[in-house]
Design an enzyme around this catalytic site. Sequence first.
Site, mmCIF file in Angstrom:
data_model
loop_
_atom_site.group_PDB
_atom_site.id
_atom_site.type_symbol
_atom_site.label_atom_id
_atom_site.label_comp_id
_atom_site.label_asym_id
_atom_site.label_seq_id
_atom_site.Cartn_x
_atom_site.Cartn_y
_atom_site.Cartn_z
ATOM 1 N N THR A 183 5.334 -11.336 62.532
ATOM 2 C CA THR A 183 4.530 -12.229 61.692
ATOM 3 C C THR A 183 5.402 -13.443 61.400
ATOM 4 O O THR A 183 6.625 -13.341 61.390
ATOM 5 C CB THR A 183 4.122 -11.569 60.358
ATOM 6 O OG1 THR A 183 5.320 -11.242 59.667
ATOM 7 C CG2 THR A 183 3.298 -10.334 60.577
ATOM 8 N N GLU A 194 -0.840 -7.700 61.638
ATOM 9 C CA GLU A 194 -0.683 -6.289 61.293
ATOM 10 C C GLU A 194 -1.907 -5.450 61.654
ATOM 11 O O GLU A 194 -1.893 -4.236 61.534
ATOM 12 C CB GLU A 194 -0.429 -6.142 59.781
ATOM 13 C CG GLU A 194 0.943 -6.605 59.329
ATOM 14 C CD GLU A 194 1.004 -8.078 58.972
ATOM 15 O OE1 GLU A 194 0.157 -8.857 59.486
ATOM 16 O OE2 GLU A 194 1.885 -8.468 58.192
ATOM 17 N N LYS A 201 -4.862 -19.820 39.467
ATOM 18 C CA LYS A 201 -5.313 -19.147 38.240
ATOM 19 C C LYS A 201 -5.585 -20.209 37.194
ATOM 20 O O LYS A 201 -4.689 -20.944 36.790
ATOM 21 C CB LYS A 201 -4.224 -18.194 37.752
ATOM 22 C CG LYS A 201 -4.238 -16.894 38.519
ATOM 23 C CD LYS A 201 -3.902 -15.712 37.619
ATOM 24 C CE LYS A 201 -4.320 -14.434 38.328
ATOM 25 N NZ LYS A 201 -3.408 -13.332 38.123
ATOM 26 N N TRP A 207 -9.795 -16.748 38.642
ATOM 27 C CA TRP A 207 -9.311 -17.215 39.934
ATOM 28 C C TRP A 207 -10.242 -18.282 40.502
ATOM 29 O O TRP A 207 -11.467 -18.141 40.450
ATOM 30 C CB TRP A 207 -9.264 -16.054 40.934
ATOM 31 C CG TRP A 207 -8.113 -15.132 40.694
ATOM 32 C CD1 TRP A 207 -7.100 -15.311 39.813
ATOM 33 C CD2 TRP A 207 -7.893 -13.881 41.354
ATOM 34 N NE1 TRP A 207 -6.239 -14.241 39.881
ATOM 35 C CE2 TRP A 207 -6.695 -13.349 40.818
ATOM 36 C CE3 TRP A 207 -8.555 -13.169 42.331
ATOM 37 C CZ2 TRP A 207 -6.169 -12.141 41.239
ATOM 38 C CZ3 TRP A 207 -8.025 -11.960 42.748
ATOM 39 C CH2 TRP A 207 -6.838 -11.454 42.211
HETATM 40 P P1 ADP Z 1 0.445 -15.011 60.001
HETATM 41 O O1 ADP Z 1 0.453 -13.792 59.129
HETATM 42 O O2 ADP Z 1 1.553 -15.144 60.945
HETATM 43 O O3 ADP Z 1 0.030 -16.275 59.292
HETATM 44 P P2 ADP Z 1 -1.910 -13.933 61.062
HETATM 45 O O4 ADP Z 1 -2.683 -14.412 62.207
HETATM 46 O O5 ADP Z 1 -1.507 -12.540 61.012
HETATM 47 O O6 ADP Z 1 -0.701 -14.831 61.044
HETATM 48 O O7 ADP Z 1 -2.634 -14.372 59.739
HETATM 49 C C1 ADP Z 1 -3.521 -13.524 59.106
HETATM 50 C C2 ADP Z 1 -4.145 -14.222 57.939
HETATM 51 O O8 ADP Z 1 -4.910 -15.342 58.363
HETATM 52 C C3 ADP Z 1 -5.126 -13.360 57.193
HETATM 53 O O9 ADP Z 1 -4.480 -12.490 56.305
HETATM 54 C C4 ADP Z 1 -5.970 -14.416 56.493
HETATM 55 O O10 ADP Z 1 -5.335 -14.902 55.326
HETATM 56 C C5 ADP Z 1 -6.007 -15.534 57.477
HETATM 57 N N1 ADP Z 1 -7.260 -15.465 58.235
HETATM 58 C C6 ADP Z 1 -7.482 -14.891 59.416
HETATM 59 N N2 ADP Z 1 -8.756 -15.051 59.801
HETATM 60 C C7 ADP Z 1 -9.378 -15.734 58.816
HETATM 61 C C8 ADP Z 1 -10.717 -16.201 58.615
HETATM 62 N N3 ADP Z 1 -11.686 -16.041 59.501
HETATM 63 N N4 ADP Z 1 -10.967 -16.856 57.461
HETATM 64 C C9 ADP Z 1 -10.004 -17.059 56.538
HETATM 65 N N5 ADP Z 1 -8.738 -16.649 56.683
HETATM 66 C C10 ADP Z 1 -8.417 -15.998 57.801
#
Ligand code: ADP
Length: 542
Positions: free
Chosen positions: A185, A331, A440, A445
């Site tokens: 990640t 993950e 916040k 939120w």
């Molecule tokens: P990194 O963790 O390296 O930034 P990831 O691809 O694992 O890359 O990122 C995952 C995160 O991306 C999710 O936990 C979420 O916050 C965001 N995410 C993924 N898809 C969407 C979506 N369709 N809409 C909003 N947020 C998203």
Amino acid sequence: MQGLMMDTPLLISSILRHADRNFPEREIVSVTIDNPDHRYTYRDCFRRTRQLANAFVKLGLKQGDRVATIAWNDYRHLETYYALGGSGFVCHTINPRLFPDQITFMINHAEDRWVLTDPAFVPLLESIVDATPNVEGYVVLTDDAHMPATTLPNAISYESFIANESSDFEWPNLDENAAVGLCYTSGTTGDPKGVLYSNRSSVLHAYAGVAPDVLNLSNKDCVLPVVPLFHVNAWGTPYAALLAGSKLVFPGPKMGDGEALFHLLENETVTLALGVPTIWMALLQYAKSVGKKLESLDRTIIGGAAVPETMIREFFEEHDVVVRQGWGMTEMSPLGTANSPKAGMEKLSQEEKFKIQVKQGRAIFGVEMKIVDDDGNELPWDGKAFGALRVRGPWICSDYYKLAGSGGAHYDGWFDTGDVATIDEQGYMTITDRTKDVIKSGGEWISSIEIENTAVGHPSVAEAAVIGIAHPKWTERPLLIVVRVEDQQVTTEELLAWLQGKLAKWWMPEDVVFVDEIPHTATGKIKKTELRKQFVGYRLPT
Ligand code: ADP
């Protein structure tokens, strides 16, 4: 009583064998630096994959050893996926856009024995060669004619590496839980963390992916993954597309090039394309500038970041393309939800359909999800209650690589996604924020994502980001940061007036600032940590 069924292990080599037997004639088209129009069949691909597997075995790799790739999407990268994973070695994909010290950390932490690289990244690897002394050699993904001069030790071109190898290879009968891929990640805070996929998780994820409500893949499809093979296995397409027998089109280094993507989509009659929202902005802009319509594309899977409603509309109204939003994370292999309509929704008006399409979607089979409050109590699926989103399932990380007990299934077997979400009565989940980006205000939120999505609906706004700024009375208030569309001069007052009525009153940004550029992470997401640093001490108007 036990069932009486064969205990066949779920292995990615079985996808390859199935595809080879049933769809040998199916085509794979790639753009590479040495050939802008490379085309061959599954049959050729698997013959070369077996040669490559033999070459890896000759290196003396042991089961479970890691080999890194640092490359764009093309056929050689695909061959590497299967040759490594199918033989019991681990394909560690690295994002070339990361900082050199992050790449160094990953290579050393993973103890990669060899690195396969595109010619373009040879200088980058040369710059960190002294810091990665355990790498034994480098395979450059090209032929001898295009091999760059390099000081990398034991460097060899890919074509030479496999040239004299036999195309017979017996795929080993591995334990289905044997590791197959490793992806770190991006680690916006702290060191990157490794997610280690297994054969079993990858096969189950591929089965789930082809389902009608997810990617809806079949042999008739032609798939263009614009999402990189180095970013969570291109969302699983190397496995799902081959399992279904779909034609594959790889854009190589042309990933962010709207014009090149448009021509690939049209010339190869692509039916499904997958990528993050920023990629599609480039494509849509190009199509608009030349007044052309996407004729063959049927649907796009967009995820990785929230998809603005304007994008869903433009695809549908200008190109007859349905956007299916997906949500997931490294993950989670990565698929968690997909947004497809439920029975009865076909009767809704187009406007009502758009309102549903902006949600992140419903859990796909294999992923269970729930939202919880600060004490871990489950919250209702009423579309209103916000909570930390937790998931569990067979393709969700149980622990990070070499960090036992570090954070996988920490909450009674559930993984905390770091996202905050609502889930409505119909099961559609909406991400409102990352936990660390939540604003916040007065004990409640505010969703930065919703404000951003609304703001990009304004025709003069190219990109928008919202962060919380400390406030003496309300704890935090939202600040809207905007990149204007070129030559547009919208003012703070005009934008705020336009937002009135589109957002809850107390969600209205306290101020708007215009910038030339918003910082992004290596995977194309808005880098809020950086923005918060840039705007530290920012004084909101009183
Ligand atoms: P990194 O963790 O390296 O930034 P990831 O691809 O694992 O890359 O990122 C995952 C995160 O991306 C999710 O936990 C979420 O916050 C965001 N995410 C993924 N898809 C969407 C979506 N369709 N809409 C909003 N947020 C998203």
